[in-house]
Design an enzyme around this catalytic site. Structure first.
Site, PDB file in Angstrom:
ATOM      1  N   SER A 191       1.462 -29.826  40.661  1.00  0.00           N
ATOM      2  CA  SER A 191       1.392 -29.058  39.402  1.00  0.00           C
ATOM      3  C   SER A 191       2.001 -27.682  39.650  1.00  0.00           C
ATOM      4  CB  SER A 191      -0.068 -28.895  38.989  1.00  0.00           C
ATOM      5  OG  SER A 191      -0.170 -27.957  37.930  1.00  0.00           O
ATOM      6  N   TYR A 220      -9.439 -27.670  40.432  1.00  0.00           N
ATOM      7  CA  TYR A 220      -8.217 -28.422  40.074  1.00  0.00           C
ATOM      8  C   TYR A 220      -7.002 -27.779  40.745  1.00  0.00           C
ATOM      9  CZ  TYR A 220      -4.302 -30.230  37.366  1.00  0.00           C
ATOM     10  OH  TYR A 220      -3.107 -30.821  37.004  1.00  0.00           O
TER      11      TYR A 220
HETATM   12  N1  LIG Z   1      -0.388 -32.803  31.715  1.00  0.00           N
HETATM   13  C1  LIG Z   1      -0.173 -31.687  32.380  1.00  0.00           C
HETATM   14  O1  LIG Z   1      -0.062 -30.585  31.804  1.00  0.00           O
HETATM   15  C2  LIG Z   1      -0.031 -31.735  33.886  1.00  0.00           C
HETATM   16  C3  LIG Z   1       0.479 -30.609  34.537  1.00  0.00           C
HETATM   17  C4  LIG Z   1       0.580 -30.632  35.920  1.00  0.00           C
HETATM   18  C5  LIG Z   1       0.200 -31.751  36.636  1.00  0.00           C
HETATM   19  N2  LIG Z   1      -0.287 -32.841  35.983  1.00  0.00           N
HETATM   20  C6  LIG Z   1      -0.715 -33.994  36.800  1.00  0.00           C
HETATM   21  O2  LIG Z   1      -0.121 -35.170  36.320  1.00  0.00           O
HETATM   22  C7  LIG Z   1      -0.939 -36.293  36.665  1.00  0.00           C
HETATM   23  C8  LIG Z   1      -1.107 -37.188  35.449  1.00  0.00           C
HETATM   24  O3  LIG Z   1      -1.845 -36.492  34.469  1.00  0.00           O
HETATM   25  P1  LIG Z   1      -1.545 -36.602  32.909  1.00  0.00           P
HETATM   26  O4  LIG Z   1      -1.163 -35.265  32.423  1.00  0.00           O
HETATM   27  O5  LIG Z   1      -0.663 -37.754  32.639  1.00  0.00           O
HETATM   28  O6  LIG Z   1      -3.038 -36.844  32.360  1.00  0.00           O
HETATM   29  P2  LIG Z   1      -3.729 -38.088  31.674  1.00  0.00           P
HETATM   30  O7  LIG Z   1      -2.994 -38.503  30.452  1.00  0.00           O
HETATM   31  O8  LIG Z   1      -5.155 -37.675  31.522  1.00  0.00           O
HETATM   32  O9  LIG Z   1      -3.599 -39.238  32.758  1.00  0.00           O
HETATM   33  C9  LIG Z   1      -4.389 -39.266  33.907  1.00  0.00           C
HETATM   34  C10 LIG Z   1      -4.326 -40.665  34.481  1.00  0.00           C
HETATM   35  O10 LIG Z   1      -5.099 -40.658  35.686  1.00  0.00           O
HETATM   36  C11 LIG Z   1      -5.967 -41.783  35.662  1.00  0.00           C
HETATM   37  N3  LIG Z   1      -7.159 -41.522  36.445  1.00  0.00           N
HETATM   38  C12 LIG Z   1      -7.991 -40.447  36.404  1.00  0.00           C
HETATM   39  N4  LIG Z   1      -9.001 -40.596  37.259  1.00  0.00           N
HETATM   40  C13 LIG Z   1      -8.809 -41.804  37.874  1.00  0.00           C
HETATM   41  C14 LIG Z   1      -9.517 -42.534  38.847  1.00  0.00           C
HETATM   42  N5  LIG Z   1     -10.643 -42.070  39.390  1.00  0.00           N
HETATM   43  N6  LIG Z   1      -9.040 -43.736  39.227  1.00  0.00           N
HETATM   44  C15 LIG Z   1      -7.907 -44.220  38.684  1.00  0.00           C
HETATM   45  N7  LIG Z   1      -7.188 -43.576  37.761  1.00  0.00           N
HETATM   46  C16 LIG Z   1      -7.634 -42.393  37.359  1.00  0.00           C
HETATM   47  C17 LIG Z   1      -6.268 -42.016  34.188  1.00  0.00           C
HETATM   48  O11 LIG Z   1      -6.611 -43.381  33.975  1.00  0.00           O
HETATM   49  P3  LIG Z   1      -8.099 -43.902  33.623  1.00  0.00           P
HETATM   50  O12 LIG Z   1      -8.754 -42.860  32.777  1.00  0.00           O
HETATM   51  O13 LIG Z   1      -7.847 -45.184  32.916  1.00  0.00           O
HETATM   52  O14 LIG Z   1      -8.744 -44.092  34.939  1.00  0.00           O
HETATM   53  C18 LIG Z   1      -4.908 -41.718  33.567  1.00  0.00           C
HETATM   54  O15 LIG Z   1      -4.095 -42.848  33.601  1.00  0.00           O
HETATM   55  C19 LIG Z   1      -2.258 -35.702  37.192  1.00  0.00           C
HETATM   56  O16 LIG Z   1      -2.255 -35.728  38.595  1.00  0.00           O
HETATM   57  C20 LIG Z   1      -2.206 -34.273  36.702  1.00  0.00           C
HETATM   58  O17 LIG Z   1      -2.954 -33.401  37.498  1.00  0.00           O
HETATM   59  C21 LIG Z   1      -0.401 -32.861  34.632  1.00  0.00           C
END
Ligand SMILES: NC(=O)c1ccc[n+]([C@@H]2O[C@H](COP(=O)([O-])OP(=O)(O)OC[C@H]3O[C@@H](n4cnc5c(N)ncnc54)[C@H](OP(=O)(O)O)[C@@H]3O)[C@@H](O)[C@H]2O)c1
Length: 244
Positions: free
Chosen positions: A138, A151
């Site tokens: 991130s 986080y």
């Molecule tokens: N969106 C942003 O602004 C942003 C910015 C920087 C970095 N990121 C990073 O990008 C990555 C993806 O996030 P996103 O933004 O796409 O958020 P998201 O839409 O909330 O997706 C998160 C994913 O992680 C899965 N997950 C969470 N806990 C889990 C567990 N214990 N076991 C298996 N799967 C799990 C969820 O699936 P289930 O709920 O079905 O388990 C979901 O598919 C993360 O690492 C996040 O930190 C996001």
């Protein structure tokens, strides 16, 4: 890295960035396997996107991680790419005794799981053509938002681990990437919001995806996308402004 003819495991493929990667890689003629905790979401994705393979797994659970890798290498021995994407984002008030179960869950999901899965997969990947481990960190790895300190710390640690993993695997076929997204409009942190459907802002997932794919294609091993690039360059200089 080559963007076609891989067999790819994406953790956290049920929404947001993971699902966007899954659809993109499927379209580019890869075998794509996603995992997540929500069985109903995985079933829905299987119906809407035939060909995407799904597996229920809670990556915060050590045993489930081991079972996932065993299942994967038995059923998809050609697996050559791991995308450590699953993550959760919680707020934590450090001015009062904090709930350690929440803290541990966040660290286990965002940090321990990618470390463990990378180490379990490394022996299978080391001799595979086109092998890669892609860690999703991130922009907040470089300059934290103080209301979500744990986080941000997990993401800073993912940056560090990616450097060490790349070094440890330098004499193998495995390329290690770190992709640092900026704020992207996904479900991340939606538990914090009163209206769960409310967007937390950020760029559209497709815009992020275009930047990430370009970085992977050009072997940019550490890629900060969009505004994450500014956070990486200025780091703590931006801290006061971000946390006003
Ligand atoms: N969106 C942003 O602004 C942003 C910015 C920087 C970095 N990121 C990073 O990008 C990555 C993806 O996030 P996103 O933004 O796409 O958020 P998201 O839409 O909330 O997706 C998160 C994913 O992680 C899965 N997950 C969470 N806990 C889990 C567990 N214990 N076991 C298996 N799967 C799990 C969820 O699936 P289930 O709920 O079905 O388990 C979901 O598919 C993360 O690492 C996040 O930190 C996001």
């Amino acid at each position: 890295m080559q963007l076609s003819h891989n067999t790819i495991l994406i953790t956290g493929g049920t929404s947001g960035i993971g699902l966007a990667f899954a659809k993109e890689f499927k379209q580019r003629d890869n075998t794509v396997i996603i995992c997540g905790r929500r069985e109903d979401k995985l079933e829905q994705i299987m119906l809407q996107h035939p060909g995407i393979i799904t597996h229920v797994c809670d990556v915060a659970d050590e045993k489930q991680r081991e079972e996932l890798v065993e299942w994967l290498v038995t059923n998809y021995p050609d697996v050559n790419v791991l995308i450590n994407n699953a993550g959760i984002q919680l707020d934590t008030d450090l001015t009062n005794p904090c709930n350690l179960d929440r803290v541990r869950a966040e660290i286990e999901t965002n940090l321990v799981a990618p470390i463990h899965l990378s180490s379990l997969m490394a022996p299978h990947l080391r001799d595979k053509n086109g092998a890669a481990i892609i860690n999703i960190s991130s922009g907040l790895a470089f300059a934290p938002l103080a209301f979500m300190p744990v986080y941000c710390a997990t993401k800073a640690a993912i940056h560090s681990i990616s450097l060490s993993l790349r070094h440890q695997l330098k004499d193998t076929h495995v390329k290690v990437f770190e992709i640092a997204p900026p704020s992207v409009d996904t479900e991340l942190g939606h538990d914090r919001r009163e209206d769960k459907d409310q967007s937390h802002g950020g760029i559209p997932v497709d815009e992020f995806l275009a930047g990430a794919i370009e970085a992977l294609q050009n072997d940019v091993y550490e890629a900060a996308i969009g505004q994450a690039q500014q956070l990486r360059e200025k780091r703590e200089e931006l801290f006061e402004m971000m946390n006003k």
